[in-house]
Write an enzyme that holds these catalytic residues in place. Structure first.
Site, PDB file in Angstrom:
ATOM      1  CB  CYS A  97      -5.471  -1.072  -0.055  1.00  0.00           C
ATOM      2  SG  CYS A  97      -5.730  -1.843  -1.662  1.00  0.00           S
ATOM      3  CB  SER A 117      -5.113   0.743  -4.689  1.00  0.00           C
ATOM      4  OG  SER A 117      -5.581  -0.510  -5.125  1.00  0.00           O
ATOM      5  CG  HIS A 174      -0.167   0.347  -7.269  1.00  0.00           C
ATOM      6  ND1 HIS A 174       0.987  -0.393  -7.318  1.00  0.00           N
ATOM      7  CD2 HIS A 174      -1.176  -0.556  -7.405  1.00  0.00           C
ATOM      8  CE1 HIS A 174       0.690  -1.678  -7.468  1.00  0.00           C
ATOM      9  NE2 HIS A 174      -0.620  -1.798  -7.512  1.00  0.00           N
ATOM     10  CG  HIS A 189      -8.966   2.660  -1.191  1.00  0.00           C
ATOM     11  ND1 HIS A 189      -7.610   2.780  -1.250  1.00  0.00           N
ATOM     12  CD2 HIS A 189      -9.243   1.374  -1.480  1.00  0.00           C
ATOM     13  CE1 HIS A 189      -7.071   1.619  -1.568  1.00  0.00           C
ATOM     14  NE2 HIS A 189      -8.045   0.733  -1.711  1.00  0.00           N
ATOM     15  CB  CYS A 226     -10.531  -1.969  -0.365  1.00  0.00           C
ATOM     16  SG  CYS A 226      -9.672  -2.367  -1.916  1.00  0.00           S
TER      17      CYS A 226
END
Ligand code: PAD
Ligand code: ZN
Length: 364
Positions: A38, A40, A43, A59, A166
């Protein structure tokens, strides 16, 4: 065991040996089957969002319960589970109000990188290693709080189930739980990656009449049309605001930002009609701000965030599993590539280049 460990931003993850202790009371060891990749996590790798260090990332996962700690009553070895990336205490005002995605202790632990008791079960050379969002599923085994688990049907393929952990829950949930999109509405989705495609399919599930996909990558726009978009706009080539106004005079009922950039958050607000709703799903870099035109407040527009699709995981996720098994939720089409754990940095590079809907790391 080998795990993908974050040490410092702007460096590839290290595939390192780490130790994983047994679960403490109210904790569970899960054998991870698959973990989705993902943005995230990217990032954090890119240094846009702080990450504790060293930390095992990952996650978006699913697997099989291997061992349970003392006092665990929800699950037992052999259960198939999706990992929820925000545990919940069950006792704070948010949990009691049915908003476990906002749980105070759960969010604190998730960002701090510990389990709920403030300590870690992961370590290296006797020193603590953090668990991203209590999941740390870029590893073949994970220890999680019992409240991070969602039991699912055994006939659900676990690699598909991982995506629900997610991207799918966040995207579909932003539509169904946060925005509560009404049948027949008009919807714009800015950013059609792994999460945005699920906003598109969530909007299609609710019976939105007009679903305008906006991205700067034509491949993502083609995917968005497969996922139910009725229109596709490449905002690198045309002005999204005037193109959307042409399709939906006065603006759309709902706009979703699914990238994490202040400019496109503002764009979502500009795209909605009077009384419309803009939903920010993307995670902005730490410290970023968005400015809004004060003159339009009388237009009664609303802008809100959506964390984890406003989910109550044990209610929503088994429903998404059922929808997939009924052929009404696309998950197979999301998996563009499958990598071994050692390929994790290639998976993030492919995401950065915009080549994939979603990749998964498979431990099968
Ligand atoms: P992704 O990289 O798969 O998709 C991002 C998409 O945005 C790609 O298709 C890009 O081409 C597109 N894009 C980039 N810049 C622009 C632009 N200027 N205009 C239009 N399109 C653009 O990422 P993802 O889908 O995994 O994640 C998207 C965001 O959602 C990201 O910020 C992530 O951190 C966030 C997220 N939020 C939650 C939550 O709970 N709110 C959960 C999971 C992910
Ligand atoms: Zn995610």
């Amino acid at each position: 065991m080998k795990a993908a460990v974050f040490y410092r931003p702007n460096e590839p993850l290290a595939i390192d040996d780490v130790d994983l202790a047994d679960p403490k009371p109210q904790e569970v060891t899960v054998r991870v089957a698959a973990a989705g990749v993902c943005h995230s996590d990217l990032h954090m790798i890119d240094g846009l969002i702080p990450c504790p260090s060293p930390c095992v990332l990952g996650h978006e996962g699913a697997g099989v319960v291997e061992k349970v700690g003392e006092g665990v009553t929800y699950t037992q070895p052999g259960d198939h589970v999706i990992l929820s990336f925000i545990p919940s205490c069950g006792q704070c005002p948010y949990c009691i109000a049915g908003r476990p995605n906002l749980c105070t202790a759960g969010n604190r632990a998730a960002t701090r990188g510990t389990l709920l008791d403030g300590t870690t079960r992961l370590s290296k050379d006797g020193k603590p290693v953090y668990h991203l969002t209590c999941t740390a599923c870029f590893a073949p085994y994970a220890v999680l709080p019992e409240s991070s688990l969602v039991k699912i049907r055994q006939d659900m393929p676990l690699d598909r189930a991982a995506l629900i952990g997610c991207g799918v829950m966040t995207g579909v949930g932003a539509v169904i739980n946060t925005a509560k999109v009404q049948p027949g509405s008009s919807v714009a989705v800015i950013g059609c990656g792994g999460v945005g495609l699920n906003v598109v399919q969530g909007a299609a599930l609710t019976g939105a009449a007009q679903i305008i996909a906006i991205d700067i990558n034509d491949y993502k726009l083609e995917l968005a049309q497969q996922f139910g978009a009725t229109h596709a706009l490449n905002s690198a080539n045309e002005d999204a605001l005037s193109a959307v106004r042409n399709l939906s005079p006065g603006g759309v009922d709902y706009a979703f930002e699914v990238i994490g950039r202040p400019e496109t958050m503002r764009q979502a607000f500009d795209l909605i009609r009077r009384g419309g709703l803009a939903v920010v799903v993307g995670l902005a870099p730490a410290g970023a701000e968005v400015s809004l035109p004060a003159g339009v407040f009388l237009q009664e527009k609303t802008i809100t965030g959506s964390s984890y699709g406003g989910t109550r995981p044990r209610i929503d996720m088994p429903k998404l599993v059922d929808l997939y098994l009924l052929g009404r939720l696309k998950l197979d089409e999301l998996i563009s590539r499958v990598y071994p754990l050692e390929g994790i940095n290639d998976a993030f590079e492919a995401m950065r280049r915009g080549e994939v809907a979603r990749s998964i790391v498979s431990f099968a």
